[in-house]
Write an enzyme that holds these catalytic residues in place. Structure first.
Site, PDB file in Angstrom:
ATOM      1  N   GLU A  14      -3.508   1.892  -7.392  1.00  0.00           N
ATOM      2  CA  GLU A  14      -3.955   3.041  -6.606  1.00  0.00           C
ATOM      3  C   GLU A  14      -3.104   4.259  -6.949  1.00  0.00           C
ATOM      4  O   GLU A  14      -1.985   4.388  -6.475  1.00  0.00           O
ATOM      5  CB  GLU A  14      -3.893   2.743  -5.109  1.00  0.00           C
ATOM      6  CG  GLU A  14      -2.586   2.121  -4.615  1.00  0.00           C
ATOM      7  CD  GLU A  14      -2.425   2.210  -3.114  1.00  0.00           C
ATOM      8  OE1 GLU A  14      -3.379   2.598  -2.421  1.00  0.00           O
ATOM      9  OE2 GLU A  14      -1.324   1.924  -2.633  1.00  0.00           O
ATOM     10  N   HIS A  22       0.845  -1.194   0.000  1.00  0.00           N
ATOM     11  CA  HIS A  22       0.000   0.000   0.000  1.00  0.00           C
ATOM     12  C   HIS A  22       0.881   1.245   0.000  1.00  0.00           C
ATOM     13  O   HIS A  22       1.985   1.253   0.546  1.00  0.00           O
ATOM     14  CB  HIS A  22      -0.908  -0.005   1.236  1.00  0.00           C
ATOM     15  CG  HIS A  22      -1.968   1.036   1.208  1.00  0.00           C
ATOM     16  ND1 HIS A  22      -1.746   2.342   1.600  1.00  0.00           N
ATOM     17  CD2 HIS A  22      -3.266   0.985   0.821  1.00  0.00           C
ATOM     18  CE1 HIS A  22      -2.857   3.039   1.465  1.00  0.00           C
ATOM     19  NE2 HIS A  22      -3.797   2.251   0.983  1.00  0.00           N
TER      20      HIS A  22
END
Length: 217
Positions: free
Chosen positions: A134, A64
């Site tokens: 992302e 992430h």
């Protein structure tokens, strides 16, 4: 649908959810190691992947943007984490994406391909890997990639997988979008051919999460 609560709530969430909704950890370490007392578990070098399995998690989110930027995880460390998580029996949501300055310099594919290569370096079986693209510049902001931008990047990702892994992996791998997904943009994004789901942040804590889930049904 997979829910990724903070580590200390995984057991409670697993026991509270329907069995067809899976549970994920938000991170794990890159190998089995001894425990280090006095550290918050997910930041310590400990057997986190194995513990996630023990408490009923079947997935883990790795790479992430916050782990990469704040905790300075390298591309290679993420690749090693993916390999170890798969070895323990976890399925992996592997995050890739570019920062704002990289986006503005048209370096998106360069960054994403580098991150994918670091994962491919350490694994040969992609069956239980889902890629979450992302764009960092769209996380927790009012910005969101247009459906066309998302689709173009996903097309590039599938092209990279075809050229560097295999045509079968390129076809079968699910690619999710993560970046300020909400009930106002999920349905439009879901209409794009290569968008196979969403990595949802803030909206997952609101009633609109149901709308997001249904958008990709």
């Amino acid at each position: 649908i997979v829910i990724a609560p903070p580590f200390v709530y995984i057991d409670l969430v697993r026991k509270s959810l329907r069995k067809d909704v899976a549970v994920a950890g938000q991170n794990c370490y890159l190998k089995a190691s001894s425990t280090f007392n006095g550290f918050e578990t997910l930041r310590s070098k400990t057997r986190v992947a194995e513990m996630l399995v023990d408490v009923g998690a079947s997935w883990v989110i790795l790479g992430h943007s916050e782990r990469r930027q704040i905790f300075k995880e390298t591309d290679d460390e993420v690749g090693l984490k993916v390999a170890h998580a798969l070895k323990t029996g976890l399925k992996v949501m592997a995050c890739v994406g570019e920062k704002l300055e990289e986006h503005e310099k048209n370096q998106t594919t360069e960054v994403v391909f580098r991150q994918l290569a670091a994962i491919a370096k350490h694994i040969s079986d992609w069956t239980h890997v889902v890629i979450a693209y992302e764009p960092v510049w769209a996380i927790d902001t009012s910005k969101v990639a247009t459906p066309q931008q998302a689709q173009e990047e996903y097309k590039d990702i599938r092209g990279w997988l075809k050229d560097h892994v295999s045509a079968e992996v390129a076809k079968q791998t699910r690619i999710m979008y993560g970046g300020s997904v909400n009930d106002g943009n999920a349905e439009t994004l879901a209409c794009e051919e290569d968008v196979n789901g969403f990595l949802v942040g803030g909206a997952s804590l609101k009633p609109e999460f149901i709308t997001v889930c249904n958008a990709n049904a």
